[in-house]
Design an enzyme around this catalytic site. Structure first.
Site, PDB file in Angstrom:
ATOM      1  N   LYS A 173       0.837  -1.211   0.000  1.00  0.00           N
ATOM      2  CA  LYS A 173       0.000   0.000   0.000  1.00  0.00           C
ATOM      3  C   LYS A 173       0.875   1.266   0.000  1.00  0.00           C
ATOM      4  CE  LYS A 173      -3.373   2.957   0.824  1.00  0.00           C
ATOM      5  NZ  LYS A 173      -4.175   3.500  -0.260  1.00  0.00           N
ATOM      6  N   LYS A 244      15.517  12.133 -26.371  1.00  0.00           N
ATOM      7  CA  LYS A 244      15.220  13.244 -27.305  1.00  0.00           C
ATOM      8  C   LYS A 244      13.858  13.864 -26.969  1.00  0.00           C
ATOM      9  CE  LYS A 244      13.180  11.965 -30.847  1.00  0.00           C
ATOM     10  NZ  LYS A 244      11.778  11.701 -31.225  1.00  0.00           N
TER      11      LYS A 244
HETATM   12  P1  NAD Z   1     -11.396   9.321   8.561  1.00  0.00           P
HETATM   13  O1  NAD Z   1     -10.674  10.279   9.438  1.00  0.00           O
HETATM   14  O2  NAD Z   1     -12.511   9.807   7.687  1.00  0.00           O
HETATM   15  O3  NAD Z   1     -11.998   8.122   9.450  1.00  0.00           O
HETATM   16  C1  NAD Z   1     -11.367   7.622  10.594  1.00  0.00           C
HETATM   17  C2  NAD Z   1     -12.432   7.216  11.596  1.00  0.00           C
HETATM   18  O4  NAD Z   1     -11.764   6.713  12.746  1.00  0.00           O
HETATM   19  C3  NAD Z   1     -13.282   8.414  12.067  1.00  0.00           C
HETATM   20  O5  NAD Z   1     -14.653   8.077  12.014  1.00  0.00           O
HETATM   21  C4  NAD Z   1     -12.801   8.663  13.489  1.00  0.00           C
HETATM   22  O6  NAD Z   1     -13.807   9.185  14.338  1.00  0.00           O
HETATM   23  C5  NAD Z   1     -12.397   7.256  13.900  1.00  0.00           C
HETATM   24  N1  NAD Z   1     -11.421   7.238  14.983  1.00  0.00           N
HETATM   25  C6  NAD Z   1     -10.317   7.998  15.132  1.00  0.00           C
HETATM   26  N2  NAD Z   1      -9.684   7.699  16.288  1.00  0.00           N
HETATM   27  C7  NAD Z   1     -10.418   6.730  16.884  1.00  0.00           C
HETATM   28  C8  NAD Z   1     -10.286   6.027  18.101  1.00  0.00           C
HETATM   29  N3  NAD Z   1      -9.260   6.241  18.924  1.00  0.00           N
HETATM   30  N4  NAD Z   1     -11.218   5.099  18.402  1.00  0.00           N
HETATM   31  C9  NAD Z   1     -12.262   4.865  17.556  1.00  0.00           C
HETATM   32  N5  NAD Z   1     -12.443   5.504  16.399  1.00  0.00           N
HETATM   33  C10 NAD Z   1     -11.538   6.434  16.067  1.00  0.00           C
HETATM   34  O7  NAD Z   1     -10.284   8.610   7.685  1.00  0.00           O
HETATM   35  P2  NAD Z   1     -10.490   7.806   6.307  1.00  0.00           P
HETATM   36  O8  NAD Z   1     -10.311   8.736   5.154  1.00  0.00           O
HETATM   37  O9  NAD Z   1     -11.740   6.979   6.388  1.00  0.00           O
HETATM   38  O10 NAD Z   1      -9.228   6.869   6.314  1.00  0.00           O
HETATM   39  C11 NAD Z   1      -9.143   5.721   7.116  1.00  0.00           C
HETATM   40  C12 NAD Z   1      -7.869   4.973   6.733  1.00  0.00           C
HETATM   41  O11 NAD Z   1      -7.963   4.562   5.358  1.00  0.00           O
HETATM   42  C13 NAD Z   1      -6.603   5.840   6.846  1.00  0.00           C
HETATM   43  O12 NAD Z   1      -5.563   5.059   7.352  1.00  0.00           O
HETATM   44  C14 NAD Z   1      -6.350   6.284   5.423  1.00  0.00           C
HETATM   45  O13 NAD Z   1      -4.975   6.560   5.187  1.00  0.00           O
HETATM   46  C15 NAD Z   1      -6.848   5.081   4.640  1.00  0.00           C
HETATM   47  N6  NAD Z   1      -7.305   5.364   3.263  1.00  0.00           N
HETATM   48  C16 NAD Z   1      -8.044   6.484   2.996  1.00  0.00           C
HETATM   49  C17 NAD Z   1      -8.502   6.706   1.701  1.00  0.00           C
HETATM   50  C18 NAD Z   1      -9.355   7.905   1.372  1.00  0.00           C
HETATM   51  O14 NAD Z   1      -9.501   8.213   0.176  1.00  0.00           O
HETATM   52  N7  NAD Z   1      -9.948   8.582   2.341  1.00  0.00           N
HETATM   53  C19 NAD Z   1      -8.203   5.795   0.675  1.00  0.00           C
HETATM   54  C20 NAD Z   1      -7.482   4.645   0.986  1.00  0.00           C
HETATM   55  C21 NAD Z   1      -7.038   4.445   2.281  1.00  0.00           C
END
Ligand code: NAD
Length: 308
Positions: A173, A244
């Protein structure tokens, strides 16, 4: 694994869509998030709320997490009222977050001492992919556990790959994202120069979409036929010819005062490779310079595991 109890922690941009697809596929799901509002849709679809990761883990055979990054993954898995506190022997925690390979490898050891399995399964495809179930899922960990999980994973991902031992899903990833974001920087150089040099933006985007790069030829055609096989002779296109082309683009960049750091780097790589006497070989031969700098790492596939 059809009658298993699923737990899902982290119903944000990605998690919400993935969780809803798991529910739609008929699984019984318990959910938790630090912000209860983000679980509303899942709860409306029949999911059950848990007050902590510990409580969720006690109710689940397979626990998914989709959290922002390593800090949150560590807090939820081994912090207060954590997954580790509630998980049963034989249960499985699957982390879908983009996190650290070292962290998940260490947590794998910690959970093993309780007889629980850990898999890393980061995803690619964005929010649209999470909502539509069209995600790539890159899964590291024990292969037998992967095989048992496959049908659940396929309820929210259409391209599921087993990558090897724990941590390898995350490595794939991270490599995907480094490549993808790097391509975006490179693309912005071509777009800014093209537009400044007088081309209509829509026409330029259309041409780049229709060209070899835009059609995905690099990974699907040219690399498998040349670089990934170590085949540079006879050339599909000579390195001197490719150099080129990049040289002409840089000439245009100077004329229009557009800095092109990545294209300049590409030109320098090609020129160094020509100075090694490789000019008449296929243009991708210049990529051997990076293999050398990486510590003589060879990136090769055989005809049998050809990906083209
Ligand atoms: P986001 O911030 O929208 O969602 C994260 C969720 O986790 C939130 O609902 C938040 O309230 C919850 N959270 C945070 N801390 C917490 C805790 N201690 N206990 C319980 N819940 C908790 O993030 P996202 O965009 O959904 O991304 C999630 C993961 O997926 C990340 O690691 C990101 O890098 C990866 N990702 C994101 C995308 C994208 O396009 N958004 C694409 C691929 C991968």
């Amino acid at each position: 694994m059809d009658h298993i109890n699923i737990g899902f922690i982290g119903l944000g941009n990605m998690g919400a869509g993935m969780c809803l697809n798991i529910i739609k596929n008929g699984y019984k799901v318990t959910v938790h998030d630090i912000n209860k509002d983000s679980a509303v849709s899942a709860l409306e679809m029949g999911a059950v709320w848990a007050n902590s990761p510990k409580e969720l883990a006690q109710k689940s055979d397979v626990i998914f997490t989709s959290l922002p990054g390593p800090k949150e993954v560590e807090a939820v898995s081994v912090g207060e009222q954590s997954i580790l506190d509630g998980i049963d022997e034989g249960s499985i925690w699957v982390d879908l977050s983009t996190s650290s390979p070292n962290l998940i490898q260490a947590l794998h050891e910690t959970f093993a001492s309780k007889g629980a399995k850990v898999m890393d399964a980061p995803v690619s495809g964005g929010v649209t992919g999470a909502e539509s179930g069209r995600l790539a899922i890159m899964v590291g960990g024990d292969e037998e556990t992967f095989n048992n999980l496959k049908s659940v994973l396929e309820s929210f991902g259409d391209r599921v790959t087993y990558t090897g031992p724990i941590g390898t899903g995350t490595i794939c990833k991270l490599m995907n994202n480094a490549f993808q974001y790097g391509m975006e920087v490179l693309l912005s150089e071509s777009l800014t120069l093209g537009v400044k040099a007088g081309v209509n933006t829509q026409k330029l985007v259309e041409c780049l979409r229709n060209g070899g790069g835009g059609r995905g030829n690099i990974l699907n055609v040219t690399f498998p036929q040349t670089y990934l096989k170590g085949k540079f002779d006879p050339p599909r296109f000579k390195l001197t010819g490719a150099q080129k082309d990049v040289s002409l683009a840089l000439e245009l960049a100077r004329q229009h005062d557009v800095p092109m750091a990545s294209a300049t780097h590409t030109y320098n790589e090609m020129t160094s490779a020509i100075n090694r006497g490789w000019g008449d070989l296929d243009s991708r031969v210049s990529l051997l310079l990076q293999e050398e700098r990486a510590g003589n790492i060879e990136v090769r596939i055989t005809d049998e595991d050809d990906v083209s």
